[in-house]
Design a protein around this motif. Structure first.
Motif, PDB file in Angstrom:
ATOM      1  N   THR A 174     -19.979  32.132  41.530  1.00  0.00           N
ATOM      2  CA  THR A 174     -19.279  32.927  42.113  1.00  0.00           C
ATOM      3  C   THR A 174     -17.857  32.955  41.309  1.00  0.00           C
ATOM      4  OG1 THR A 174     -19.930  32.614  44.215  1.00  0.00           O
ATOM      5  CG2 THR A 174     -17.969  33.573  44.236  1.00  0.00           C
ATOM      6  N   ASN A 175     -17.304  31.849  40.852  1.00  0.00           N
ATOM      7  CA  ASN A 175     -16.107  31.528  39.978  1.00  0.00           C
ATOM      8  C   ASN A 175     -16.365  32.014  38.934  1.00  0.00           C
ATOM      9  OD1 ASN A 175     -14.532  29.518  37.954  1.00  0.00           O
ATOM     10  ND2 ASN A 175     -13.339  30.326  39.645  1.00  0.00           N
ATOM     11  N   LEU A 176     -17.474  31.851  38.060  1.00  0.00           N
ATOM     12  CA  LEU A 176     -17.794  32.643  36.825  1.00  0.00           C
ATOM     13  C   LEU A 176     -17.655  33.933  36.990  1.00  0.00           C
ATOM     14  CD1 LEU A 176     -20.119  30.095  35.173  1.00  0.00           C
ATOM     15  CD2 LEU A 176     -17.562  30.279  35.087  1.00  0.00           C
ATOM     16  N   GLY A 234     -14.116  41.404  28.286  1.00  0.00           N
ATOM     17  CA  GLY A 234     -12.709  41.357  28.761  1.00  0.00           C
ATOM     18  C   GLY A 234     -11.873  40.954  27.633  1.00  0.00           C
ATOM     19  N   ILE A 235     -10.651  40.446  28.208  1.00  0.00           N
ATOM     20  CA  ILE A 235      -9.415  40.115  27.388  1.00  0.00           C
ATOM     21  C   ILE A 235      -9.775  38.794  26.524  1.00  0.00           C
ATOM     22  CG2 ILE A 235      -7.657  41.050  29.128  1.00  0.00           C
ATOM     23  CD1 ILE A 235      -7.141  37.987  29.857  1.00  0.00           C
ATOM     24  N   GLY A 236     -10.771  37.957  26.676  1.00  0.00           N
ATOM     25  CA  GLY A 236     -11.155  36.858  25.898  1.00  0.00           C
ATOM     26  C   GLY A 236      -9.939  35.717  25.869  1.00  0.00           C
ATOM     27  N   ILE A 237     -10.364  34.979  25.372  1.00  0.00           N
ATOM     28  CA  ILE A 237      -9.427  33.448  25.307  1.00  0.00           C
ATOM     29  C   ILE A 237      -9.022  33.063  24.084  1.00  0.00           C
ATOM     30  CG2 ILE A 237      -9.359  31.105  26.024  1.00  0.00           C
ATOM     31  CD1 ILE A 237     -11.708  32.108  28.124  1.00  0.00           C
ATOM     32  N   THR A 278      -5.704  28.816  20.834  1.00  0.00           N
ATOM     33  CA  THR A 278      -4.645  27.736  21.379  1.00  0.00           C
ATOM     34  C   THR A 278      -4.968  27.521  22.828  1.00  0.00           C
ATOM     35  OG1 THR A 278      -3.140  29.639  21.790  1.00  0.00           O
ATOM     36  CG2 THR A 278      -3.021  28.458  19.817  1.00  0.00           C
ATOM     37  N   PHE A 279      -5.640  28.331  23.667  1.00  0.00           N
ATOM     38  CA  PHE A 279      -5.690  28.134  24.995  1.00  0.00           C
ATOM     39  C   PHE A 279      -7.091  27.391  25.528  1.00  0.00           C
ATOM     40  CE2 PHE A 279      -6.885  29.523  29.461  1.00  0.00           C
ATOM     41  CZ  PHE A 279      -5.809  28.728  30.158  1.00  0.00           C
ATOM     42  N   LYS A 280      -7.944  27.456  24.519  1.00  0.00           N
ATOM     43  CA  LYS A 280      -9.303  26.994  24.665  1.00  0.00           C
ATOM     44  C   LYS A 280      -9.527  25.837  25.228  1.00  0.00           C
ATOM     45  CE  LYS A 280     -11.919  30.223  21.927  1.00  0.00           C
ATOM     46  NZ  LYS A 280     -12.474  30.812  20.766  1.00  0.00           N
ATOM     47  N   PHE A 300      -4.505  23.932  37.406  1.00  0.00           N
ATOM     48  CA  PHE A 300      -3.567  25.275  37.525  1.00  0.00           C
ATOM     49  C   PHE A 300      -3.090  25.525  36.081  1.00  0.00           C
ATOM     50  CE2 PHE A 300      -2.942  21.609  40.816  1.00  0.00           C
ATOM     51  CZ  PHE A 300      -2.998  22.481  42.053  1.00  0.00           C
ATOM     52  N   VAL A 301      -3.819  25.800  35.149  1.00  0.00           N
ATOM     53  CA  VAL A 301      -3.524  26.574  33.995  1.00  0.00           C
ATOM     54  C   VAL A 301      -4.417  27.665  33.865  1.00  0.00           C
ATOM     55  CG1 VAL A 301      -2.724  24.526  32.483  1.00  0.00           C
ATOM     56  CG2 VAL A 301      -5.219  25.212  32.707  1.00  0.00           C
ATOM     57  N   GLN A 302      -3.342  28.585  33.464  1.00  0.00           N
ATOM     58  CA  GLN A 302      -3.850  30.038  33.241  1.00  0.00           C
ATOM     59  C   GLN A 302      -3.232  30.375  31.799  1.00  0.00           C
ATOM     60  OE1 GLN A 302      -1.863  31.426  36.910  1.00  0.00           O
ATOM     61  NE2 GLN A 302      -3.895  32.097  37.412  1.00  0.00           N
ATOM     62  N   GLN A 303      -4.405  31.389  30.982  1.00  0.00           N
ATOM     63  CA  GLN A 303      -4.124  31.604  29.629  1.00  0.00           C
ATOM     64  C   GLN A 303      -2.343  32.127  29.597  1.00  0.00           C
ATOM     65  OE1 GLN A 303      -6.179  33.610  26.383  1.00  0.00           O
ATOM     66  NE2 GLN A 303      -6.569  34.441  28.071  1.00  0.00           N
ATOM     67  N   LEU A 357      -7.393  26.971  39.352  1.00  0.00           N
ATOM     68  CA  LEU A 357      -8.183  25.976  39.707  1.00  0.00           C
ATOM     69  C   LEU A 357      -9.550  26.236  39.767  1.00  0.00           C
ATOM     70  CD1 LEU A 357      -6.405  25.100  43.024  1.00  0.00           C
ATOM     71  CD2 LEU A 357      -6.482  23.654  40.978  1.00  0.00           C
ATOM     72  N   GLY A 358     -10.045  27.308  39.513  1.00  0.00           N
ATOM     73  CA  GLY A 358     -11.607  27.710  39.577  1.00  0.00           C
ATOM     74  C   GLY A 358     -12.352  26.858  38.762  1.00  0.00           C
ATOM     75  N   LEU A 359     -11.921  27.172  37.522  1.00  0.00           N
ATOM     76  CA  LEU A 359     -12.687  26.295  36.305  1.00  0.00           C
ATOM     77  C   LEU A 359     -12.638  24.995  36.429  1.00  0.00           C
ATOM     78  CD1 LEU A 359     -12.224  28.751  33.310  1.00  0.00           C
ATOM     79  CD2 LEU A 359     -14.118  28.557  34.559  1.00  0.00           C
ATOM     80  N   ALA A 360     -11.404  24.299  36.831  1.00  0.00           N
ATOM     81  CA  ALA A 360     -11.439  23.015  37.154  1.00  0.00           C
ATOM     82  C   ALA A 360     -12.347  22.397  38.109  1.00  0.00           C
ATOM     83  CB  ALA A 360      -9.960  22.405  37.254  1.00  0.00           C
ATOM     84  N   ILE A 361     -12.189  23.295  39.125  1.00  0.00           N
ATOM     85  CA  ILE A 361     -13.215  22.725  40.201  1.00  0.00           C
ATOM     86  C   ILE A 361     -14.770  22.931  39.820  1.00  0.00           C
ATOM     87  CG2 ILE A 361     -14.293  23.622  42.634  1.00  0.00           C
ATOM     88  CD1 ILE A 361     -11.255  24.360  42.993  1.00  0.00           C
ATOM     89  N   GLY A 377     -13.852  39.324  24.356  1.00  0.00           N
ATOM     90  CA  GLY A 377     -14.585  38.911  25.418  1.00  0.00           C
ATOM     91  C   GLY A 377     -15.014  37.518  25.445  1.00  0.00           C
ATOM     92  N   SER A 378     -15.719  37.065  26.785  1.00  0.00           N
ATOM     93  CA  SER A 378     -15.963  35.497  26.821  1.00  0.00           C
ATOM     94  C   SER A 378     -17.491  35.534  27.377  1.00  0.00           C
ATOM     95  CB  SER A 378     -14.977  35.052  27.690  1.00  0.00           C
ATOM     96  OG  SER A 378     -13.965  35.594  27.372  1.00  0.00           O
ATOM     97  N   THR A 379     -18.119  34.418  26.788  1.00  0.00           N
ATOM     98  CA  THR A 379     -19.347  34.005  27.681  1.00  0.00           C
ATOM     99  C   THR A 379     -18.983  32.847  28.368  1.00  0.00           C
ATOM    100  OG1 THR A 379     -20.642  35.618  25.957  1.00  0.00           O
ATOM    101  CG2 THR A 379     -21.831  34.036  27.285  1.00  0.00           C
TER     102      THR A 379
HETATM  103  P1  ADP Z   1      -7.942  31.387  37.671  1.00  0.00           P
HETATM  104  O1  ADP Z   1      -8.917  32.561  37.633  1.00  0.00           O
HETATM  105  O2  ADP Z   1      -7.739  31.142  39.336  1.00  0.00           O
HETATM  106  O3  ADP Z   1      -6.688  31.488  37.166  1.00  0.00           O
HETATM  107  P2  ADP Z   1      -9.839  29.536  36.602  1.00  0.00           P
HETATM  108  O4  ADP Z   1      -9.802  28.362  36.387  1.00  0.00           O
HETATM  109  O5  ADP Z   1     -11.176  30.119  36.902  1.00  0.00           O
HETATM  110  O6  ADP Z   1      -8.490  30.100  37.575  1.00  0.00           O
HETATM  111  O7  ADP Z   1      -9.449  30.203  34.953  1.00  0.00           O
HETATM  112  C1  ADP Z   1      -8.365  29.717  34.387  1.00  0.00           C
HETATM  113  C2  ADP Z   1      -7.852  30.649  33.260  1.00  0.00           C
HETATM  114  O8  ADP Z   1      -8.902  30.722  32.477  1.00  0.00           O
HETATM  115  C3  ADP Z   1      -7.618  32.066  33.959  1.00  0.00           C
HETATM  116  O9  ADP Z   1      -6.467  32.087  34.538  1.00  0.00           O
HETATM  117  C4  ADP Z   1      -7.816  32.800  32.689  1.00  0.00           C
HETATM  118  O10 ADP Z   1      -6.625  32.660  31.967  1.00  0.00           O
HETATM  119  C5  ADP Z   1      -8.758  32.300  31.750  1.00  0.00           C
HETATM  120  N1  ADP Z   1     -10.351  32.522  32.196  1.00  0.00           N
HETATM  121  C6  ADP Z   1     -11.140  32.265  32.901  1.00  0.00           C
HETATM  122  N2  ADP Z   1     -12.197  33.342  33.106  1.00  0.00           N
HETATM  123  C7  ADP Z   1     -11.810  34.005  31.662  1.00  0.00           C
HETATM  124  C8  ADP Z   1     -12.649  35.144  31.341  1.00  0.00           C
HETATM  125  N3  ADP Z   1     -13.906  35.438  31.585  1.00  0.00           N
HETATM  126  N4  ADP Z   1     -12.072  35.931  30.343  1.00  0.00           N
HETATM  127  C9  ADP Z   1     -10.836  35.576  30.086  1.00  0.00           C
HETATM  128  N5  ADP Z   1     -10.052  34.549  30.622  1.00  0.00           N
HETATM  129  C10 ADP Z   1     -10.718  33.880  31.471  1.00  0.00           C
END
Ligand code: ADP
Length: 668
Positions: A421-423, A460-463, A466-468, A475-478, A491-495, A516-518
């Motif tokens: 669901t998070n992904l 989408g916007i991709g990553i 430097t943020f990878k 609590f980190v967002q791009q 928090l979603g990806l950390a969880i 984009g991202s996979t």
């Molecule tokens: P949240 O989505 O609540 O910010 P996540 O831990 O799920 O937290 O994701 C952390 C960060 O990773 C997002 O804020 C975003 O910057 C980046 N991210 C996650 N999934 C994607 C994606 N599919 N495309 C682009 N950036 C992503």
């Protein structure tokens, strides 16, 4: 003696007896030959040495017992013996009967007896002497070419022998040093050493491995290890001393180096000990800090759980009321406001859930629950949600589910569901144009265990690169500016990463900024071979039976607003219901009503939900009634706690209309 003449004179006869005895018993071999070299007689020593009997020996000629030498034929020997008064003396080899030979020293003399010439030979076996002579030669060459300096001196300290090793060590040749005093080799500071050594030697004592210095011919000092032993003459008197000296300059140098290394290491060791002590102190301090931090963390988790309860209860009221409002006749404007309200409430609920989840993971209170579940239900829901979101956002949606994938599996479906669901919600959130694609494939199967790989691809916007390496951190967002555009807690990806780890799975991603991202999620699960139908099924019957009104539901809830919301929802769904404000009232109501399902709050005054359930279960007529807990304490693992306490299921507050509908149709 065969052919020797004898006279009748008794004195002569006696003498002859004596000679005969001497002849027979001589240790040396005695042989008599005629002029042609034929043996005339031989003594016992001859028989013993050659191995012949007497008669055999007398058949022999000199050529049989002597190895052939060109240098001295018997004739020559005979002539020599005859011409010289003293006879001849020479060394040769004699041959035994068995063919072996041995070195001999021969003394032959020619005698004339009764005008006949005979040769009289005394032969001595010199093999033993030769052996010791060659041994001596070997020993002498060992001494001469030994690497050690081997020298000897007399009792006055005058040097009497000097080998090659001594020449190499001290630099003097034999000719230069023999006859000189040993004191030339002793440095002035050790000058009394010579007398000490000589005194010991005179007492017959030995000196073993004595380390000292000696003076070389070039004036340099060398470190030597010397061993001195007395030399005795043939009468056993001490007449000098032999010394073996070994150059230990290198050893001393190495020893010095080693000692320096040792001192260095000792210093390092001391430093390490000091560091270790420091580390131990730091470690103890850290342990204390950790204990304090752990305590604080536990307090934080507890605080969050309490806070969430406090926030969730009114939130339950808000969401429930929104759902109820939604069921009334609304103007388009009101509907728009209601939708906004619902969306904001859901975001708030999601945030509270995420904070609760991460603090529970940190406190180590998150457990993996392995149960049978139907993967198809999860995949169907994801496909449904994704296709809806894509069509809403004008995106292309693609999916592919491996046809060989088994769906009846054993695992923690809630965690798996949470990760996927998070992904997908991230993919939806971060994709404005293009497509989202979902894939589920089987990567392996060993026996009953299958490997599954899920992937969610977006354009989408991709990553950014430097943020990878930050992405799975809490609590980190791009980009913080994104937070305005894209909602979320970071928090979603950390969880998800932690949940995947708990299930021995993995999450990773590939991405190009702007393209984009996979995201991938892989896990291994066992196939469920039992017939038990999925207890975790997320699907509920969509159709509500018109017979619903026949089923009475008992709602036990102390909070008035909550009670109102639940009852309104139940009413909308067409079920009968009765209500109780606490456990005691509920038990009383059960006595007179045919209740098919109980919805039970957990925290209540007078009698709480757990104790009420126990009493109900102890009554034989009520033991099979499904009891569903309603609680705002909805952390993962709570479900198990409710089930352990005799409850059938649980629904987390605030629950939505659809969730309640799903639950009721499951049990009624
Ligand atoms: P949240 O989505 O609540 O910010 P996540 O831990 O799920 O937290 O994701 C952390 C960060 O990773 C997002 O804020 C975003 O910057 C980046 N991210 C996650 N999934 C994607 C994606 N599919 N495309 C682009 N950036 C992503």
């Amino acid at each position: 003696m065969g052919n020797l003449p004898s006279k009748k004179n008794p004195l002569i006869t006696d003498k002859l007896e004596i000679y005969k005895n001497m002849f027979e018993n001589s240790k040396d071999i005695i042989l008599l030959f005629d002029i042609n070299g034929n043996l005339i007689d031989g003594n016992l020593a001859a028989l013993k040495s050659y191995g012949y009997s007497k008669s055999e020996l007398l058949q022999k000629n000199i050529s049989h017992i002597r190895i052939k030498t060109e240098s001295l034929t018997f004739k020559k020997q005979f002539q020599l013996a005859a011409n010289s008064k003293e006879g001849v003396e020479f060394h040769t080899f004699h041959v035994r009967k068995d063919g072996s030979n041995f070195p001999v020293e021969v003394k032959s003399v020619a005698l004339t007896i009764n005008s006949e010439k005979i040769i009289f030979s005394v032969i001595r076996d010199i093999s033993k002497r030769l052996i010791s002579e060659s041994e001596l030669r070997i020993l002498a060459s060992i001494v001469e070419y030994s690497d050690d300096a081997i020298i000897s001196k007399n009792l006055n300290g005058i040097l009497t022998s000097w080998n090659n090793g001594a020449k190499i060590l001290y630099g003097y040749t034999k000719e230069e040093i023999i006859g000189k005093s040993l004191s030339v080799l002793i440095p002035p500071k050790n000058s009394d050493e010579l007398n000490v050594i000589l005194d010991k030697i005179k007492l017959g004592e030995k000196i073993d491995h004595y380390e000292t210095t000696r003076l070389r011919k070039d004036g340099k000092e060398v470190f030597v290890s010397i061993s001195v032993s007395p030399i005795r003459d043939i009468y056993g008197n001490i007449c000098g001393a032999s010394t073996i000296a070994r150059d230990i300059t290198e050893t001393i140098k190495k020893g010095k180096e080693l000692r320096e290394k040792y001192d260095e290491l000792s210093a390092v060791y001391e430093e390490l000990i000091a560091t270790e002590e420091e580390l131990r102190t730091n470690y103890e301090q850290l342990e204390e800090s950790k204990a304090a931090a752990d305590k604080a963390n536990i307090a934080k988790t507890q605080f969050l759980a309490n806070m969430s309860h406090e926030i969730r209860t009114p939130l339950n009221g808000i969401i429930g009321t929104i759902d109820l409002l939604n069921l009334t006749n609304l103007t388009n404007e009101q509907l728009e406001y209601i939708t906004m309200l619902k969306s904001s409430s859901n975001i708030l609920l999601h945030t509270i859930n995420s904070i609760l989840d991460i603090s529970k993971i940190e406190a180590g209170k998150y457990e993996v629950v392995t149960k049978p579940f139907d993967l198809k239900v999860i995949i169907d829901r994801i496909i449904k949600e994704l296709s809806l979101a894509c069509s809403k956002n004008g995106l292309l949606f693609k999916y592919n589910v491996d046809s060989s994938l088994q769906f009846n599996l054993l695992g923690d479906s809630l965690k798996l569901n949470q990760i996927l669901t998070n992904l997908i919600s991230n993919a939806i959130k971060f994709t404005q144009n293009g497509y989202i694609s979902f894939n589920a494939s089987k990567t392996s199967q060993i026996g009953n265990k299958i490997g599954i790989k899920f992937s969610v691809e977006d354009s989408g916007i991709g990553i950014k690169d430097t943020f990878k390496n930050q992405i799975f951190k809490k609590f980190v967002q791009q980009d913080s500016s994104y937070t305005k555009t894209y909602q979320g807690t970071g928090l979603g990806l950390a969880i998800s990463k932690e949940l995947a780890k708990m299930m021995d799975g993995d999450i990773w991603f590939e991405s190009k900024s702007g393209e984009g991202s996979t995201f991938y999620f892989s896990i291994e699960l066992d196939i469920d071979t039992s017939d038990i139908t999925s207890a975790n099924s997320l699907v509920a019957a969509d159709v509500i039976s018109p017979d619903n009104f026949k089923n009475t539901i008992l709602v036990v809830e102390d909070n008035e607003i909550n009670m109102k919301i639940v009852s309104s929802m139940i009413k909308k769904l067409g079920y009968n219901f009765i209500t109780a404000g606490n456990g005691m009232d509920a038990i009383n109501l059960l006595k007179n009503n045919d209740v098919k399902l109980i919805l039970m709050d957990v925290q209540m005054p007078i009698l709480n939900g757990y104790d009420t359930t126990k009493i109900i279960r102890n009554n034989s007529s009520n033991e099979n009634i499904p009891i569903v807990a309603m609680t705002a304490y909805s952390m993962v693992g709570d479900r198990e706690l409710f089930l352990e306490n005799g409850m059938t299921d649980y629904i987390g507050k605030p629950f939505e209309f659809d969730k309640l509908k799903e639950l009721l149709s499951k049990y009624l």
